[in-house]
Design a protein around this motif. Structure first.
Motif, PDB file in Angstrom:
ATOM      1  N   THR A 145     -14.389   2.749  -0.056  1.00 42.06           N
ATOM      2  CA  THR A 145     -13.139   2.737   0.411  1.00 42.06           C
ATOM      3  C   THR A 145     -12.313   3.998   0.133  1.00 42.06           C
ATOM      4  O   THR A 145     -12.741   4.722  -0.710  1.00 42.06           O
ATOM      5  CB  THR A 145     -12.219   1.384   0.168  1.00 42.06           C
ATOM      6  OG1 THR A 145     -11.933   1.592  -1.282  1.00 42.06           O
ATOM      7  CG2 THR A 145     -12.987   0.185   0.432  1.00 42.06           C
ATOM      8  N   ILE A 146     -10.997   3.999   1.038  1.00 39.69           N
ATOM      9  CA  ILE A 146     -10.545   5.276   0.790  1.00 39.69           C
ATOM     10  C   ILE A 146      -9.529   5.119  -0.747  1.00 39.69           C
ATOM     11  O   ILE A 146      -9.428   6.092  -1.213  1.00 39.69           O
ATOM     12  CB  ILE A 146      -9.491   5.403   2.078  1.00 39.69           C
ATOM     13  CG1 ILE A 146     -10.526   5.919   3.296  1.00 39.69           C
ATOM     14  CG2 ILE A 146      -8.369   6.682   1.648  1.00 39.69           C
ATOM     15  CD1 ILE A 146      -9.884   6.002   4.726  1.00 39.69           C
ATOM     16  N   CYS A 147      -8.911   3.990  -0.651  1.00 39.05           N
ATOM     17  CA  CYS A 147      -8.054   3.810  -1.767  1.00 39.05           C
ATOM     18  C   CYS A 147      -8.272   2.873  -2.741  1.00 39.05           C
ATOM     19  O   CYS A 147      -9.412   1.989  -2.475  1.00 39.05           O
ATOM     20  CB  CYS A 147      -6.545   3.794  -1.101  1.00 39.05           C
ATOM     21  SG  CYS A 147      -5.803   2.249  -1.114  1.00 39.05           S
ATOM     22  N   PRO A 185      -3.449   5.353   3.642  1.00 32.94           N
ATOM     23  CA  PRO A 185      -3.846   6.221   2.653  1.00 32.94           C
ATOM     24  C   PRO A 185      -4.792   7.407   3.043  1.00 32.94           C
ATOM     25  O   PRO A 185      -5.597   6.995   4.001  1.00 32.94           O
ATOM     26  CB  PRO A 185      -4.403   5.346   1.522  1.00 32.94           C
ATOM     27  CG  PRO A 185      -3.978   3.960   1.691  1.00 32.94           C
ATOM     28  CD  PRO A 185      -3.275   3.912   2.910  1.00 32.94           C
ATOM     29  N   CYS A 211     -12.916  -3.137   2.738  1.00 33.44           N
ATOM     30  CA  CYS A 211     -11.493  -3.576   2.160  1.00 33.44           C
ATOM     31  C   CYS A 211     -11.226  -4.764   3.394  1.00 33.44           C
ATOM     32  O   CYS A 211     -10.633  -5.995   2.756  1.00 33.44           O
ATOM     33  CB  CYS A 211     -10.698  -2.637   2.060  1.00 33.44           C
ATOM     34  SG  CYS A 211      -8.956  -3.158   1.368  1.00 33.44           S
ATOM     35  N   LEU A 264      -6.928   0.095  -3.555  1.00 31.25           N
ATOM     36  CA  LEU A 264      -6.302  -1.355  -3.261  1.00 31.25           C
ATOM     37  C   LEU A 264      -7.683  -2.241  -3.401  1.00 31.25           C
ATOM     38  O   LEU A 264      -7.561  -3.209  -4.030  1.00 31.25           O
ATOM     39  CB  LEU A 264      -5.698  -1.370  -1.922  1.00 31.25           C
ATOM     40  CG  LEU A 264      -5.303  -2.826  -1.810  1.00 31.25           C
ATOM     41  CD1 LEU A 264      -3.774  -2.853  -0.951  1.00 31.25           C
ATOM     42  CD2 LEU A 264      -6.114  -3.775  -0.631  1.00 31.25           C
ATOM     43  N   ALA A 265      -8.698  -1.854  -2.838  1.00 32.10           N
ATOM     44  CA  ALA A 265      -9.704  -2.682  -2.724  1.00 32.10           C
ATOM     45  C   ALA A 265     -10.404  -2.824  -4.081  1.00 32.10           C
ATOM     46  O   ALA A 265     -10.879  -3.818  -4.313  1.00 32.10           O
ATOM     47  CB  ALA A 265     -10.872  -2.269  -1.621  1.00 32.10           C
ATOM     48  N   GLY A 286      -6.308  -1.964   6.250  1.00 36.54           N
ATOM     49  CA  GLY A 286      -7.204  -2.282   7.548  1.00 36.54           C
ATOM     50  C   GLY A 286      -8.083  -0.993   7.994  1.00 36.54           C
ATOM     51  O   GLY A 286      -8.551  -1.082   8.614  1.00 36.54           O
ATOM     52  N   GLN A 287      -7.627   0.003   7.151  1.00 37.79           N
ATOM     53  CA  GLN A 287      -8.319   1.363   7.625  1.00 37.79           C
ATOM     54  C   GLN A 287     -10.110   1.196   7.255  1.00 37.79           C
ATOM     55  O   GLN A 287     -10.694   1.658   8.039  1.00 37.79           O
ATOM     56  CB  GLN A 287      -7.966   2.465   6.763  1.00 37.79           C
ATOM     57  CG  GLN A 287      -6.802   3.257   7.385  1.00 37.79           C
ATOM     58  CD  GLN A 287      -6.563   4.523   6.756  1.00 37.79           C
ATOM     59  OE1 GLN A 287      -6.787   5.768   7.073  1.00 37.79           O
ATOM     60  NE2 GLN A 287      -6.030   4.293   5.589  1.00 37.79           N
ATOM     61  N   CYS A 288     -10.195   0.670   6.270  1.00 37.29           N
ATOM     62  CA  CYS A 288     -11.716   0.608   5.630  1.00 37.29           C
ATOM     63  C   CYS A 288     -12.253  -0.617   5.949  1.00 37.29           C
ATOM     64  O   CYS A 288     -11.665  -1.776   5.399  1.00 37.29           O
ATOM     65  CB  CYS A 288     -11.699   0.981   4.111  1.00 37.29           C
ATOM     66  SG  CYS A 288     -10.582   2.352   3.744  1.00 37.29           S
ATOM     67  N   VAL A 344       0.798  -1.202   0.036  1.00 35.67           N
ATOM     68  CA  VAL A 344       0.119   0.020   0.076  1.00 35.67           C
ATOM     69  C   VAL A 344       0.856   1.309   0.089  1.00 35.67           C
ATOM     70  O   VAL A 344       0.406   2.295  -0.376  1.00 35.67           O
ATOM     71  CB  VAL A 344      -1.096  -0.207   1.253  1.00 35.67           C
ATOM     72  CG1 VAL A 344      -0.209   0.335   2.299  1.00 35.67           C
ATOM     73  CG2 VAL A 344      -2.314   0.893   0.853  1.00 35.67           C
TER      74      VAL A 344
HETATM   75  S1  SF4 Z   1      -9.072   0.617   0.571  1.00 32.99           S
HETATM   76 FE1  SF4 Z   1      -6.931   1.503   0.668  1.00 32.99          FE
HETATM   77  S2  SF4 Z   1      -6.903   2.548   2.561  1.00 32.99           S
HETATM   78 FE2  SF4 Z   1      -8.951   1.403   2.592  1.00 32.99          FE
HETATM   79  S3  SF4 Z   1      -8.268  -0.477   3.973  1.00 32.99           S
HETATM   80 FE3  SF4 Z   1      -7.833  -0.901   1.568  1.00 32.99          FE
HETATM   81  S4  SF4 Z   1      -5.863  -0.450   1.562  1.00 32.99           S
HETATM   82 FE4  SF4 Z   1      -6.441   0.596   3.238  1.00 32.99          FE
END
Ligand code: SF4
Ligand SMILES: Cc1cc2nc3c(=O)[nH]c(=O)nc-3n(C[C@H](O)[C@H](O)[C@H](O)COP(=O)(O)O)c2cc1C
Ligand code: FES
Lengths: 167, 450
Positions: free
Chosen positions: B400-402, B189, B359, B404-405, B354-356, B171
């Motif tokens: 989600t924030i970024c 992120p 995800c 990756l998901a 793990g923030q969101c 990430v």
């Molecule tokens: S979407 Fe991005 S910010 Fe959110 S938990 Fe997944 S890796 Fe972290």
């Protein structure tokens, strides 16, 4: 942590030279917190791990709370905290391109040969075994990283050779 | 191929990584010229006109990104060079840094000059030890030669470049995760806006660009906008969202091909041609079953879709997230899509920061389900549940924030959509007793080292 013991430990863990190298990163960044990762790398390289006492000392050096340093450390799977790594840290890639060329079988083979699970170190302190996610060497799959050295197109035979060449 | 490489032109020279060889091939000539007579604003305009789009995965127009920086900002402005390259399948930044670090560095200096940045950080994944050595040596040589530091070549422009090493976390390649990581924190992120151009590293205006992107900048300055636009593909007719795919591109090839490696071709080369001409075809005389066109996050293409052109627009027509990194991984007819899906789900579950919750939990559930399927305890219902996860997590659906998901979701849903029979047959074959059951199945038997 025991207060009066930690004073003596301070001189023991991070010596003057190492402190100097950490301080050497300060001019690169506008905040001291940005030096946490470089400091963790330097300490990890020297000690083979970053024990809690080193976290306290890094925090003190960078004028941060130990909790801030610990928070950062605990995010990155790279740093060990419980015991020093073996002399050879072996990262076996288990991601897509290596897995398609039998990288996972190599990881299993190493687990059996060394009688280790990924994340563990041999009792003699020689080898630490890790799985890696894509090492950026997919063109050389299956790839293995040993400390700083990339080993390409690995096979069980090549692994045997490597293992027997290590003291 | 008749195509004459530009980005890789140097790499076969002896000692290609040294300043002497780079200069002998005309290196740093563009920098000298620019510092003498081109204003930063002119340079930004030039890059805008060239149509250069980011090579790091998202394909965002580079000149446009630069023009978001506030005008007349007192500074400092920061430039982050993304050398994290952790997207599975992706190798090209490594080849560039190992073999031609000065090309990268000249691109960085030109890009920093254009954006008026005074400090650049190269965020390099920890595993790239050889890149670290080569890039650091190149930086040292450049300081000594006056291409870096105070008052570069007497121009009054000053720039420092530092390498910042990561610590094995995917990430960190996401641009705001990268920024947090340079700041010494966990690479979580950030919610956008504010965008980095307004408030980025150390809360200052910041640009994040990929290694290959800044290398393209160098060649655009060298050879001009017309040259750049003569390579690649114009905007798709009737597609207002596509500004075109111009310039040369580095393509990685891995998986079941005869000649894996890093190749250069014009943007828009058909995937089949890349696999056949550069990769020497599928290994062991087998046929291809599928390919990942640009890193695991882009999703999967079937063999029937191999005529897809690798530009920024076409992979989307084939259901992919985008061109991604342009690094292709090929799977032959014997490779199981259950294994691919399992491998991918394990990767994203391991790398989610793990923030969101969608995800963190979605990637974990997906891994549990595909582990169960792989272990012969799958139910047909699981495919529906997996599809639900694939469709519902990500920054694009807005959960989600970024991104990756999104990558996780895209891989899951493209495999499910394009290989339904294989997955169903696998489940029926391996779980003949219970495949039609709907209630939660027995305990997990995942072979997950994570
Ligand atoms: S979407 Fe991005 S910010 Fe959110 S938990 Fe997944 S890796 Fe972290
Ligand atoms: C999870 C994730 C990982 C990423 N990893 C990388 C990476 O390793 N290298 C990279 O250049 N871009 C990566 N990106 C894209 C960056 O966020 C960003 O778009 C890019 O660095 C911008 O540079 P460019 O415009 O030059 O392409 C990643 C994005 C996401 C969501
Ligand atoms: S998948 Fe193993 S190095 Fe990329």
């Amino acid at each position: 942590m025991n207060q009066d013991k930690s004073d003596t430990a301070i001189c023991d863990l991070l010596d003057a030279e190492l402190r100097g190298r950490i301080r050497g990163y300060l001019p690169r960044y506008p905040t001291s917190r940005a030096v946490v990762l470089p400091a963790l790398h330097l300490v990890h390289e020297r000690l083979g791990y970053v024990p809690p006492q080193a976290v306290v000392e890094i925090a003190e050096l960078l004028e941060l709370s130990p909790a801030q340093v610990q928070d950062t450390l605990s995010f990155y799977g790279f740093f060990k905290q419980d015991q020093p790594l073996g002399r050879y840290r072996v990262w076996v890639c288990r991601s897509m391109a290596c897995a398609a060329r039998e990288g996972e079988e190599l990881l299993e083979y190493l687990c059996q040969k060394l009688d280790l699970q990924p994340g563990e170190t041999t009792a003699d302190g020689r080898v630490s075994l890790e799985f890696a996610e894509c090492l950026g060497a997919c063109d050389h799959a299956p790839a293995i990283l040993v400390n700083d050295t990339l080993h390409k197109q690995m096979t069980k035979e090549k692994i045997d050779e490597l293992l027997s060449s290590w003291e | 191929m008749p195509y004459e490489p530009v980005l890789l032109a140097n790499i076969y020279k002896k000692d290609s990584h040294t300043l002497a060889v780079y200069e002998a091939g005309g290196g740093y000539r563009s920098l000298r010229r620019v510092l003498k007579g081109t204003s930063p604003a002119d340079l930004v305009r030039m890059i805008r006109e060239s149509g250069l789009r980011g090579r790091g995965g998202a394909g965002f127009p580079t000149g446009l990104k630069w023009s978001f920086l506030p005008k007349d900002h007192p500074g400092p402005i920061y430039f982050c060079v993304n050398a994290d390259e952790s997207e599975p399948g992706t190798i090209v930044n490594r080849v560039q840094m190992e073999a031609d670090p000065h090309q990268v560095l000249e691109g960085i200096i030109l890009s920093c000059y254009a954006t008026r940045a005074s400090t650049a950080y190269i965020y390099m994944r920890w595993e790239y030890a050889q890149c670290l050595k080569r890039m650091q040596a190149a930086i040292d040589e450049s300081y000594a030669a006056g291409y870096l530091g105070q008052n570069i070549l007497g121009s009054g422009y000053s720039l420092d470049v530092y390498i910042h090493r990561g610590a094995a976390a995917y990430v960190c390649g996401e641009e705001t995760g990268l920024i947090e990581s340079i700041e010494g924190k966990r690479a979580w992120p950030r919610i956008k806006p504010p965008f980095p151009a307004v408030e980025g590293l150390f809360r200052k205006p910041t640009v994040v660009n990929n290694i290959e992107t800044v290398s393209c900048v160098k060649h655009i300055v060298d050879r001009g906008v017309a040259w750049f636009k003569s390579i690649g593909r114009p905007p798709e007719p009737g597609n207002p969202a596509d500004p075109g795919s111009f310039g040369p591109k580095l393509f990685g090839l891995s998986g079941h091909v005869n000649r894996p490696g890093c190749y250069e071709a014009p943007l828009g080369i058909p995937l089949r041609q890349l696999v056949e001409e550069c990769g020497g075809g599928v290994w062991k005389g087998r046929k291809a079953k599928a390919a990942i066109p640009g890193g695991l996050s882009t999703g999967v293409l079937t063999e029937a879709e191999f005529d897809t052109c690798l530009d920024f627009a076409e992979p989307m027509h084939a259901g992919c997230l985008g061109l991604g990194t342009g690094c292709v991984t090929v799977f032959d007819e014997t490779y199981s899509m259950v294994d691919l899906l399992y491998n991918a789900c394990r990767f994203f579950a391991h790398e989610s920061c793990g923030q969101c919750t969608p995800c963190r939990e979605g990637t974990r559930w997906a891994l549990q389900m595909i582990s169960r399927i792989k272990a012969g305890q799958g139910r047909l219902k699981d495919l529906e549940l997996l599809a639900e996860i694939g469709n519902s997590i990500g920054a694009l659906p807005g959960t989600t924030i970024c991104g990756l998901a999104d990558g996780a979701g895209w891989l899951i849903k493209t495999v499910l959509r394009k290989f339904p029979e294989e997955l169903e047959q696998y489940i029926k074959r391996t779980n003949a007793q219970g495949y039609s059951r709907c209630e939660p199945a027995v305990a997990m038997t995942a072979n997950n080292h994570g």
